[in-house]
Design a protein around this motif. Structure first.
Motif, mmCIF file in Angstrom:
data_model
loop_
_atom_site.group_PDB
_atom_site.id
_atom_site.type_symbol
_atom_site.label_atom_id
_atom_site.label_comp_id
_atom_site.label_asym_id
_atom_site.label_seq_id
_atom_site.Cartn_x
_atom_site.Cartn_y
_atom_site.Cartn_z
ATOM 1 N N LEU A 98 0.833 -1.204 0.000
ATOM 2 C CA LEU A 98 0.000 0.000 0.000
ATOM 3 C C LEU A 98 0.870 1.258 0.000
ATOM 4 O O LEU A 98 0.614 2.219 -0.738
ATOM 5 N N ALA A 99 1.923 1.217 0.809
ATOM 6 C CA ALA A 99 2.827 2.369 0.873
ATOM 7 C C ALA A 99 3.494 2.587 -0.483
ATOM 8 O O ALA A 99 3.647 3.725 -0.947
ATOM 9 N N ALA A 100 3.847 1.494 -1.147
ATOM 10 C CA ALA A 100 4.491 1.608 -2.464
ATOM 11 C C ALA A 100 3.511 2.194 -3.477
ATOM 12 O O ALA A 100 3.879 2.993 -4.340
ATOM 13 N N LEU A 101 2.243 1.781 -3.372
ATOM 14 C CA LEU A 101 1.226 2.334 -4.263
ATOM 15 C C LEU A 101 1.081 3.841 -4.043
ATOM 16 O O LEU A 101 1.075 4.627 -4.987
ATOM 17 N N GLU A 102 0.974 4.215 -2.769
ATOM 18 C CA GLU A 102 0.780 5.632 -2.464
ATOM 19 C C GLU A 102 1.985 6.457 -2.922
ATOM 20 O O GLU A 102 1.840 7.600 -3.352
ATOM 21 N N ALA A 103 3.157 5.850 -2.821
ATOM 22 C CA ALA A 103 4.367 6.571 -3.237
ATOM 23 C C ALA A 103 4.352 6.851 -4.733
ATOM 24 O O ALA A 103 4.982 7.784 -5.212
ATOM 25 N N ALA A 104 3.615 6.006 -5.464
ATOM 26 C CA ALA A 104 3.573 6.178 -6.921
ATOM 27 C C ALA A 104 2.505 7.160 -7.354
ATOM 28 O O ALA A 104 2.565 7.708 -8.451
ATOM 29 N N VAL A 105 1.511 7.372 -6.491
ATOM 30 C CA VAL A 105 0.416 8.275 -6.856
ATOM 31 C C VAL A 105 0.872 9.725 -6.666
ATOM 32 O O VAL A 105 1.404 10.073 -5.615
ATOM 33 N N PRO A 106 0.690 10.557 -7.667
ATOM 34 C CA PRO A 106 1.192 11.936 -7.575
ATOM 35 C C PRO A 106 0.582 12.706 -6.410
ATOM 36 O O PRO A 106 -0.490 12.355 -5.909
ATOM 37 N N HIS A 107 1.305 13.745 -6.002
ATOM 38 C CA HIS A 107 0.821 14.654 -4.959
ATOM 39 C C HIS A 107 -0.260 15.533 -5.592
ATOM 40 O O HIS A 107 -0.034 16.131 -6.642
ATOM 41 N N GLN A 108 -1.429 15.591 -4.961
ATOM 42 C CA GLN A 108 -2.552 16.311 -5.575
ATOM 43 C C GLN A 108 -3.249 17.215 -4.568
ATOM 44 O O GLN A 108 -4.332 16.920 -4.107
ATOM 45 N N PRO A 109 -2.586 18.312 -4.205
ATOM 46 C CA PRO A 109 -3.200 19.208 -3.222
ATOM 47 C C PRO A 109 -4.371 19.989 -3.835
ATOM 48 O O PRO A 109 -4.420 20.200 -5.041
#
Lengths: 372, 841
Positions: free
Chosen positions: B613-624
């Motif tokens: 899950l952490a690896a997935l989140e690390a791949a998802v762009p930052h979207q503020p």
């Protein structure tokens, strides 16, 4: 200290004579009646009711009378002063009213003058209609879940049982993101709000009752009914003993809250990889209620004389989806739905062209104001 | 899939009075998405009849050869005399049976037929082509009917089936079987409860094993492989009219008999077929995966490099087909082919799907293989094809055929008999599940005295793999209308989160302040950044990029909301609005510098681990989430009340402050220089963090955005009104800075007000003077307000006078004059010390 003037002759105190008192009273009343302004009345008040007015002076003389005469004289003078005071008060009221009428008339304005000095803003109707849709479910106890718009394919497809080589994966015209190297990145612009199902299930333990409004993306060119960027409201329930009957109940509650009580709904079988069984949801046309079907003389623009309006898709959460999200499928089951926000706005408020929702023309948006 | 109703009726005993629309409604209820019911030929009216060409007179005096024909149309013309018709086509002879549209007839597209004089002759009608009759696309000439079609003068519409209802079904990926007449017929039979005649029930012709030699390398790529053939085929043989007509109605263009037969059988049974010229095959056929470097030129004349994942059909010459996707050019049948080999196979769906995508070849064949073809249909389909080739092409069916059977038996699925009822939340009578599952072709064994069902789905339903798949079959056939409506019973909810409420508050605050909300597309191009005057290395130029943008000029995802707002502003100005205030609230998409090249795809047969899950989140762009606003023209218009007020930089800052207030934080402002803003009219906006986290014990602050007037070059690049102003702040950061609200103490003691005028250097920001005054005034200061700024002779050049109103109040007493004066003096002293301010005498 002197003794009372017991030898005083009342006959000699002229101002206390009945005739004299009556005369002073009449004079005062006449002056009051003759006063035609508040300023004049003020002068009259001083002259006829002031400390130095004849009646006030007469009043002072009462003490000089022998006790036997005081009561009668006091009554006479007091009565006259009361009458004068009364008349002053009445006249004051009348003159004030006259003044007010005059002044307020003079101050009259043209109330039809426009006042567009303060600029008027508005929220986008897609925002407010999505909030209204959301709030119907929040009222049922649902919470609002969220997820990113640029999403990992795993959330958008794999975990939702869109297997890598399944034709369903190409069914949704997907925007893919390029990796920095130019290759595949495994990222997409989410094609639906359904990845939020997975995120909600990973975030919390069942029972899960959430809705997720949000932006979605597909490679459709903008036309009257399509837009590459559009909005959905996702719903997800995962609990023990969940059935399609509850799904239907939730959809009915939405339709009744949004479009009107006692509108009927119907499910048509359909296919989505992440629900099994799946259905498309139609609601009875809230304009013609089916009366336009087969009646060419009374066509219905809202439903195209179909009698039904498609509002979204739904179904029982495929147990494979629950498994991918780590939920115990032996214990829990669920359902999910996806409703179109644009469609809801189009139907509820007669928006006929997608361009209007996209272009940002202030005339369109301003018409919807702050809430919908 | 387009389904002509008359063709369907060949396999289903539909009641006579069933209409196309009625049938569509029932099929929709059963789960087939019938999108439309077309009535082909509905616009053909009036006398359209059969005619026999009696005599042809060639007219040669015109630019092109013209024929004047005498045509027997029986008594359809009212006289019984031959009809005189001028015709430009030449593909017919005296004695041929043709279709004649007589005067008064109207053909497709409102084409009215009359009597008219043309090429010097009176032409009383028209001899029709297939295209004119809506039969099929054919520009070769008129349509010549086979003998026996009917008598001259007979009404043609019925005889030729010119009018026909056709259902257009959008077949969902799970229902591959419905890509055939056979599959739709079976569903129709089930919903009407009538008999079904299976067109696949044909006896094999010839000896198994004696056909063209073939082997399959791996059962994982092909579970069944059948070859059958014919010899002595007449390449010139015509496709029968009815077959052409049916193919045309299903949307397939008739080509030649051999091709038409393979298409016809595919439409009828759902089995894709391939036909080779046997004379072009070299030795035995092998079905195998491609080897690296192999190439094939396919029928569309494209030379393709094959992928080791492609299933190939090969002979001794190498690859001859990309299995299930497209044939090779070399072995194609042509107009000299007399010996034909027909292939009917079951290829593995996922391989075909990948190959189809890889080679960007989506064919009728690949669509069916991807969705799953009946696993036992191949012998029947090949037999049906060779029989048709023999019947209409004068060929002889080969004495033997090839049948490689590597199939395995299908596994059964055990379900509780009441599982469908539990999924639906409905009460079904006992036996309901078993009854409907048998109806769709499943083998059902009842176990545990009927409480459990052991279900083996039919070979044409590869989609039925899980208990819920079976539940759906039962529920849809029982009718979705039978599902009751029961309100859900959610536990007490907590309502919206702080963040969600803040977003609504921000939207309302900006709308209340006169801004109109915009939802613009997040797609940008480099041009947008150039227009914003961003430097080459500006962080905002570091974007995510779409692999398949709608518009090649806009492949980038936004890193700022401003371009979308500015374009919308320009659009509104262009539509005649000079005073416009807009805002947008939405995500920006920022690449993570340390993101992996490819987002991970953990398995889905279990939940992801914390690491996955952490690896997935690390791949998802930052979207503020950001909020931005733009203003142009007058903020307040001129009117009968007096002059208007143009929008200026301060309105942009105020809009940002409005957002801050709605979010529950106060913004601090400081001059800054940043594109796209005017370097002298740009404010950096900060929130002061509540957590005291630096060594000095002072609060740190976070940059949350910028506001001010736009740079003139930006104005020019976007074509904006002069002096357009804008702001953009990051809402997520405002939310983070927000702290719990505490009620203020409301003192009822009297206020003591003091005005001070301070002279400072012009370069000193008023914000600093204000800060100093506040700091110096201490706790007794209730409020402070700058009410005048003066520059001029009286204060001297290069200096300005700032006039403040200070209000002091204590919570527990009336302040004495001495206390108030002391506080004011302290404030002025602090201002003097920090900013060099001098009390104006």
């Amino acid at each position: 200290m002197s003794a009372p003037n017991s030898s005083y002759d009342p006959v000699e105190v002229t101002p206390l004579q009945p005739d004299e008192v009556a005369r002073m009273r009449e004079e005062a009343l006449a002056a009051i009646a003759a006063a035609d302004s508040l300023e004049k009345l003020k002068e009259v008040r001083i002259a006829h009711a002031g400390d130095r007015s004849p009646l006030a002076l007469a009043n002072r003389e009462i003490g000089a009378l022998p006790p036997s005469a005081r009561a009668e004289a006091g009554k006479r003078v007091g009565g006259a002063r009361r009458d004068v005071a009364e008349a002053l008060k009445e006249r004051q009221t009348v003159l004030e009213e006259e003044r007010d009428n005059r002044v307020l008339v003079e101050e009259a304005v043209d109330v039809t003058l426009p006042w567009d000095r303060v600029p008027r803003g508005a929220r986008h109707p897609l925002t407010t209609v999505a909030e209204r849709m959301t709030d119907i479910f929040v009222g049922m106890g649902f919470e609002v879940a969220e997820g990113p718009e640029t999403e990992a394919e795993w959330f958008n497809f794999d975990a939702l049982n869109f297997l890598p080589d399944h034709p369903a994966r190409t069914m949704q015209d997907t925007f893919f993101l390029e990796a920095p190297s130019g290759g595949e990145s495994g990222l997409v612009l989410r094609t639906h709000t359904s990845p939020v199902q997975i995120r909600a299930l990973l975030d919390r333990e069942p029972p899960v009752y959430v809705v997720a409004p949000g932006k979605t993306f597909r490679t459709d060119e903008l036309d009257a009914t399509h837009s590459p960027v559009f909005h959905q409201l996702e719903g997800l329930v995962v609990d023990e003993g969940i059935t399609m009957a509850h799904l239907r109940g939730a959809i009915d509650a939405f339709v009744h809250g949004m479009f009107g009580a006692d509108l009927r709904t119907r499910f048509r079988p359909s296919y989505f990889p992440f629900t099994e069984p799946s259905a498309e949801v139609d609601m009875e046309c809230f304009v013609c209620r089916g009366a336009s079907v087969g009646d060419p003389d009374a066509p219905c623009r809202t439903c195209g004389s179909e009698g039904w309006i498609e509002i979204g898709g739904c179904g029982v959460v495929n147990p494979r989806v629950l498994t991918a999200a780590g939920v115990d499928t032996g214990r829990y089951s669920g359902w999910a739905f996806g409703l179109g926000v644009e469609r809801t706005l189009m139907f509820a408020h007669g928006v006929e062209d997608m361009h209007d929702m996209v272009e940002g023309d202030i005339r369109f948006t301003s018409a919807f104001g702050m809430e919908i | 899939m387009r389904v002509p109703v008359s063709w369907l009726r060949e396999y289903v005993d539909l009641p006579v009075d069933v209409t196309g629309r009625g049938l569509a409604a029932r099929l929709i209820d059963a789960g087939l998405e019938v999108e439309t019911v077309d009535e082909a030929g509905a616009d053909i009216t009036g006398p359209v009849v059969l005619g026999r060409v009696l005599a042809i007179e060639e007219l040669s005096e015109f630019k092109k050869p013209i024929r004047y024909c005498r045509v027997d149309v029986g008594t359809a013309n009212g006289t019984g005399e031959p009809q005189g018709i001028v015709c430009g086509a030449r593909n017919f002879a005296e004695g041929d049976l043709v279709v004649v549209a007589l005067p008064g007839a109207e053909l497709s597209g409102g084409f009215a037929i009359g009597s008219r004089t043309t090429y010097g002759r009176l032409s009383e009608g028209m001899i029709c082509s297939a295209t004119e009759l809506g039969l099929w696309e054919d520009h070769e000439g008129i349509v010549v009917l086979p003998e026996g079609t009917g008598q001259p003068g007979a009404e043609a519409v019925g005889l030729l089936g010119l009018r026909e209802e056709v259902l257009d079904i959008a077949v969902t990926p799970d229902r591959g079987y419905a890509l055939s007449m056979r599959g739709v017929a079976r569903d129709a039979a089930a919903v009407y409860g009538v008999g079904f005649r299976d067109p696949a029930e044909v006896a094999a012709i010839g000896t198994p094993g004696a056909g063209y030699p073939a082997t399959v390398a791996d059962p994982e790529i092909c579970s069944r492989y059948v070859l059958h053939g014919v010899s002595g085929f007449d390449p010139d043989a015509a496709t029968p009219l009815w077959m052409k007509r049916r193919l045309a109605l299903t949307g397939v263009r008739p080509i030649s008999l051999a091709v038409d037969v393979t298409n016809y059988v595919m439409m009828e049974l759902g089995q894709p077929l391939h036909a080779w010229d046997r004379g072009k095959l070299r030795g035995p056929i092998e079905v195998r995966l491609a080897r690296k470097g192999e190439k094939l030129e396919t029928l569309d004349h494209v030379k393709r490099t094959l992928d080791p994942d492609d299933i190939l059909i090969t002979d001794e010459s190498g690859p001859i087909n990309i299995a299930g996707v497209m044939g090779g050019l070399e072995t194609e049948i042509d107009m000299t082919t007399i010996d034909v080999v027909i292939e009917a196979a079951h290829f593995t769906a996922t391989h075909i799907a990948r190959a189809s995508r890889r080679h960007q070849l989506s064919s009728e064949s690949s669509r069916r293989f991807e969705r799953g073809v009946d696993t036992e249909l191949q012998v029947a389909a090949a037999t049906r094809a060779v029989a048709l080739l023999a019947e209409f092409g004068g060929a002889v069916v080969d004495g033997g055929y090839t049948h490689v059977d590597l199939s395995t038996a299908r596994e059964s699925i055990a379900i509780d008999a009441d599982h469908p009822a539990r999924v639906a939340g409905a009460d079904y009578p006992a036996g309901t599940s078993a009854r409907w599952l048998r109806e769709v072709g499943c083998e059902v064994t009842e176990e545990a005295s009927g409480e459990t069902l052991r279900v083996t789905p039919p070979q044409w339903r590869p989609d039925l793999t899980d208990p819920n798949d079976l539940a759906e079959e039962v529920i849809r056939l029982e009718g979705y209308g039978a599902i009751p409506s029961v309100p859900p019973r959610a536990p007490a909810g907590r309502g919206l989160t702080d963040s969600q409420r803040t977003r609504r508050a921000v939207g309302r605050a900006l709308a209340g302040a006169g801004f109109v909300e915009v939802l613009s597309y997040p797609f940008l191009g480099e041009r947008d950044f150039d227009g914003l005057q961003l430097a080459a290395g500006d962080q905002r130029r570091s974007t995510l990029k779409l692999a398949n943008p709608l518009n090649d000029d806009e492949p980038l995802l936004r890193t700022t909301l401003l371009p979308g707002l500015l374009r919308t502003l320009v659009r509104n100005v262009g539509r005649g609005f000079s005073d416009v205030a807009l805002f947008e609230m939405g995500l920006v998409y920022l690449p993570k510098p340390d993101a992996p090249e490819h987002a991970p795809m953990p398995p889905v047969d279990r939940g992801p681990t914390a690491e996955e899950l952490a690896a997935l989140e690390a791949a998802v762009p930052h979207q503020p989430r950001r909020v931005a606003a733009v203003l142009a023209g007058d903020r307040e218009p001129a009117g009968w009340w007096g002059r208007g007020r143009p929008a200026i930089w301060a309105d942009a800052i105020e809009a940002a402050r409005e957002v801050g207030r709605a979010a529950g934080v106060e913004l601090a402002v400081q001059a800054d220089q940043r594109a796209p803003w005017h370097p002298g009219r740009c404010a950096a906006l900060y929130v002061v963090n509540n957590v005291v986290d630096n060594m000095d014990g002072g609060a740190s602050r976070t940059l949350v955005g910028h506001a001010g007037e736009l740079h003139p070059r930006v104005i020019q690049a976007y074509g904006l009104p002069a002096r357009t102003v804008a702001m953009e702040v990051e809402l997520d950061q405002l939310e983070e800075a927000r702290s719990g609200l505490r009620a203020p103490e409301v003192s009822t003691y009297p206020v003591a007000a003091q005005d001070v005028a301070l002279v400072v250097e012009e370069s000193v920001p008023s914000g600093e003077v204000e800060q100093a005054l506040r700091a110096g005034a201490g706790e007794l200061l209730e409020s402070l307000r700058l009410f005048d700024v003066y520059t001029g002779e009286q204060v001297g050049g290069g200096r300005k006078s700032l006039a403040y109103n200070l209000r002091f109040r204590a919570g527990d007493r009336t302040l004495t004059v001495e206390e108030t004066t002391a506080a004011r003096d302290a404030a002025v002293a602090a201002a003097a010390e920090r900013t060099g301010a001098v009390l104006r005498g």
